[in-house]
Scaffold this motif. Structure first.
Motif, PDB file in Angstrom:
ATOM      1  N   HIS A  68     -21.222 -39.736  34.880  1.00 14.09           N
ATOM      2  CA  HIS A  68     -22.296 -39.661  35.871  1.00 14.09           C
ATOM      3  C   HIS A  68     -22.938 -38.279  35.915  1.00 14.09           C
ATOM      4  CE1 HIS A  68     -21.415 -43.643  37.052  1.00 14.09           C
ATOM      5  NE2 HIS A  68     -20.415 -43.384  37.862  1.00 14.09           N
ATOM      6  N   ALA A  69     -22.341 -37.290  35.254  1.00 15.91           N
ATOM      7  CA  ALA A  69     -22.878 -35.933  35.252  1.00 15.91           C
ATOM      8  C   ALA A  69     -23.307 -35.553  33.835  1.00 15.91           C
ATOM      9  CB  ALA A  69     -21.819 -34.948  35.742  1.00 15.91           C
ATOM     10  N   SER A  70     -24.355 -34.749  33.740  1.00 16.62           N
ATOM     11  CA  SER A  70     -24.800 -34.307  32.416  1.00 16.62           C
ATOM     12  C   SER A  70     -23.805 -33.333  31.801  1.00 16.62           C
ATOM     13  CB  SER A  70     -26.192 -33.674  32.505  1.00 16.62           C
ATOM     14  OG  SER A  70     -26.165 -32.580  33.400  1.00 16.62           O
ATOM     15  N   ASP A  71     -23.040 -32.633  32.619  1.00 15.26           N
ATOM     16  CA  ASP A  71     -21.975 -31.747  32.149  1.00 15.26           C
ATOM     17  C   ASP A  71     -20.670 -32.239  32.782  1.00 15.26           C
ATOM     18  OD1 ASP A  71     -20.388 -29.743  31.193  1.00 15.26           O
ATOM     19  OD2 ASP A  71     -21.253 -28.164  32.428  1.00 15.26           O
ATOM     20  N   PRO A  72     -19.964 -33.140  32.102  1.00 16.30           N
ATOM     21  CA  PRO A  72     -18.797 -33.791  32.721  1.00 16.30           C
ATOM     22  C   PRO A  72     -17.526 -32.956  32.702  1.00 16.30           C
ATOM     23  CG  PRO A  72     -19.142 -34.650  30.522  1.00 16.30           C
ATOM     24  CD  PRO A  72     -20.257 -33.673  30.776  1.00 16.30           C
ATOM     25  N   VAL A  73     -17.612 -31.715  33.175  1.00 15.15           N
ATOM     26  CA  VAL A  73     -16.477 -30.797  33.139  1.00 15.15           C
ATOM     27  C   VAL A  73     -15.278 -31.353  33.911  1.00 15.15           C
ATOM     28  CG1 VAL A  73     -17.275 -29.395  35.090  1.00 15.15           C
ATOM     29  CG2 VAL A  73     -15.774 -28.393  33.395  1.00 15.15           C
ATOM     30  N   ALA A  74     -15.495 -31.973  35.045  1.00 10.23           N
ATOM     31  CA  ALA A  74     -14.379 -32.515  35.834  1.00 10.23           C
ATOM     32  C   ALA A  74     -13.703 -33.661  35.090  1.00 10.23           C
ATOM     33  CB  ALA A  74     -14.870 -32.975  37.207  1.00 10.23           C
ATOM     34  N   LEU A  75     -14.487 -34.515  34.476  1.00 14.55           N
ATOM     35  CA  LEU A  75     -13.930 -35.642  33.728  1.00 14.55           C
ATOM     36  C   LEU A  75     -13.138 -35.153  32.518  1.00 14.55           C
ATOM     37  CD1 LEU A  75     -13.685 -38.681  33.326  1.00 14.55           C
ATOM     38  CD2 LEU A  75     -15.902 -38.655  32.196  1.00 14.55           C
ATOM     39  N   LEU A  76     -13.650 -34.152  31.819  1.00 11.66           N
ATOM     40  CA  LEU A  76     -12.986 -33.636  30.631  1.00 11.66           C
ATOM     41  C   LEU A  76     -11.702 -32.867  30.946  1.00 11.66           C
ATOM     42  CD1 LEU A  76     -16.130 -32.504  28.657  1.00 11.66           C
ATOM     43  CD2 LEU A  76     -14.557 -34.339  28.001  1.00 11.66           C
ATOM     44  N   SER A  77     -11.574 -32.362  32.153  1.00  4.91           N
ATOM     45  CA  SER A  77     -10.389 -31.565  32.498  1.00  4.91           C
ATOM     46  C   SER A  77      -9.270 -32.396  33.120  1.00  4.91           C
ATOM     47  CB  SER A  77     -10.779 -30.439  33.445  1.00  4.91           C
ATOM     48  OG  SER A  77     -11.131 -30.964  34.703  1.00  4.91           O
ATOM     49  N   CYS A  78      -9.528 -33.646  33.454  1.00  4.39           N
ATOM     50  CA  CYS A  78      -8.526 -34.478  34.136  1.00  4.39           C
ATOM     51  C   CYS A  78      -7.382 -34.850  33.210  1.00  4.39           C
ATOM     52  CB  CYS A  78      -9.171 -35.758  34.662  1.00  4.39           C
ATOM     53  SG  CYS A  78     -10.279 -35.446  36.013  1.00  4.39           S
ATOM     54  N   LYS A  79      -6.183 -34.773  33.741  1.00  6.62           N
ATOM     55  CA  LYS A  79      -4.983 -35.173  33.002  1.00  6.62           C
ATOM     56  C   LYS A  79      -4.546 -36.592  33.384  1.00  6.62           C
ATOM     57  CE  LYS A  79      -4.777 -31.275  30.955  1.00  6.62           C
ATOM     58  NZ  LYS A  79      -5.687 -31.203  29.846  1.00  6.62           N
ATOM     59  N   GLU A  80      -5.075 -37.071  34.502  1.00  5.90           N
ATOM     60  CA  GLU A  80      -4.832 -38.457  34.909  1.00  5.90           C
ATOM     61  C   GLU A  80      -6.049 -38.965  35.648  1.00  5.90           C
ATOM     62  OE1 GLU A  80      -1.213 -38.187  37.239  1.00  5.90           O
ATOM     63  OE2 GLU A  80      -2.351 -37.856  39.064  1.00  5.90           O
ATOM     64  N   ILE A  81      -6.307 -40.261  35.482  1.00  3.29           N
ATOM     65  CA  ILE A  81      -7.461 -40.889  36.124  1.00  3.29           C
ATOM     66  C   ILE A  81      -7.034 -42.243  36.681  1.00  3.29           C
ATOM     67  CG2 ILE A  81      -9.239 -39.770  34.713  1.00  3.29           C
ATOM     68  CD1 ILE A  81      -9.347 -42.372  33.062  1.00  3.29           C
ATOM     69  N   TRP A  82      -7.790 -42.677  37.657  1.00  2.00           N
ATOM     70  CA  TRP A  82      -7.619 -44.016  38.209  1.00  2.00           C
ATOM     71  C   TRP A  82      -8.748 -44.869  37.660  1.00  2.00           C
ATOM     72  CZ3 TRP A  82      -3.500 -45.282  41.272  1.00  2.00           C
ATOM     73  CH2 TRP A  82      -2.776 -44.235  41.842  1.00  2.00           C
ATOM     74  N   LEU A  83      -8.456 -46.109  37.296  1.00  2.00           N
ATOM     75  CA  LEU A  83      -9.482 -47.052  36.880  1.00  2.00           C
ATOM     76  C   LEU A  83      -9.535 -48.183  37.892  1.00  2.00           C
ATOM     77  CD1 LEU A  83      -8.973 -47.456  33.023  1.00  2.00           C
ATOM     78  CD2 LEU A  83     -10.595 -46.008  34.228  1.00  2.00           C
ATOM     79  N   SER A  84     -10.759 -48.639  38.178  1.00  2.00           N
ATOM     80  CA  SER A  84     -10.960 -49.770  39.085  1.00  2.00           C
ATOM     81  C   SER A  84     -11.962 -50.717  38.469  1.00  2.00           C
ATOM     82  CB  SER A  84     -11.483 -49.300  40.440  1.00  2.00           C
ATOM     83  OG  SER A  84     -11.825 -50.420  41.248  1.00  2.00           O
TER      84      SER A  84
END
Length: 189
Positions: free
Chosen positions: A31-47
């Motif tokens: 959702h972001a043009s610079d997905p820094v938060a997404l690239l730094s995550c070590k775990e994510i939730w999927l829904s």
């Protein structure tokens, strides 16, 4: 996060667009043009429950969330390619198509003093330099050249102003007090 959080406790960072390759990687439209938060995550939730679904029982939200450990992620041609622990082949990755990727806000990397995560601006009160209230930040978007603040009534979500998020207009962002000060007149529409 040990217990499944509610969808309100998580920030959506992207959507699974497709499978990538044969080893179970997923292709995510961030959702972001610079997905820094997404690239730094070590775990994510999927829904698999769509955003703001009408008629979805809120008690199903926690059951729809599944936690995955991120093995690898990289930015590639406007998408993020992610390898998840437990997703080992293309069929498993394709089953996740349309899933929303969510993370707890506390897992975002720190930002520089003059940078902000847009999600933190949502709900801030907006005043002009004369101290007049213009409303609340309802949404942040990007028009390609710069960010745009949608300001209006938080309760009804009615937008009154669309204001460029540029330093010439944004004079102060006070996140602890949830206040933004703009060089903008109340009669400018």
């Amino acid at each position: 996060m040990t217990n499944p959080p509610t969808l309100d406790q998580l920030i959506e960072l992207g959507v699974v667009q497709d499978a990538q390759g044969l080893q179970g990687q997923i292709k995510v439209r961030p959702h972001a043009s610079d997905p820094v938060a997404l690239l730094s995550c070590k775990e994510i939730w999927l829904s698999l429950i769509p955003r703001r679904s009408a008629g979805v029982d809120p008690s199903l939200e926690p059951a729809s969330l599944r936690l995955y450990r991120v093995k690898q992620s990289k930015f590639h041609s406007g998408t993020v390619l992610i390898a998840l622990d437990g997703i080992a082949d293309r069929d498993q990755a394709e089953a996740l198509k349309g899933a929303r990727l969510l993370v707890g806000r506390e897992l975002f990397p720190k930002v520089e003093s003059d940078s902000y995560y847009w999600v933190d601006l949502i709900g801030c009160q907006v005043n002009n330099l004369q101290g007049e209230s213009l409303g609340d930040v309802i949404e942040m978007t990007d028009n390609g050249a710069h960010g745009v603040i949608a300001i209006g009534d938080a309760e009804s979500q009615a937008v009154k102003y669309l204001v460029p998020f540029v330093k010439e207009i944004v004079h102060q962002v006070d996140l602890p007090n949830k206040l933004i000060t703009l060089d903008w007149q109340a009669d400018w529409l």
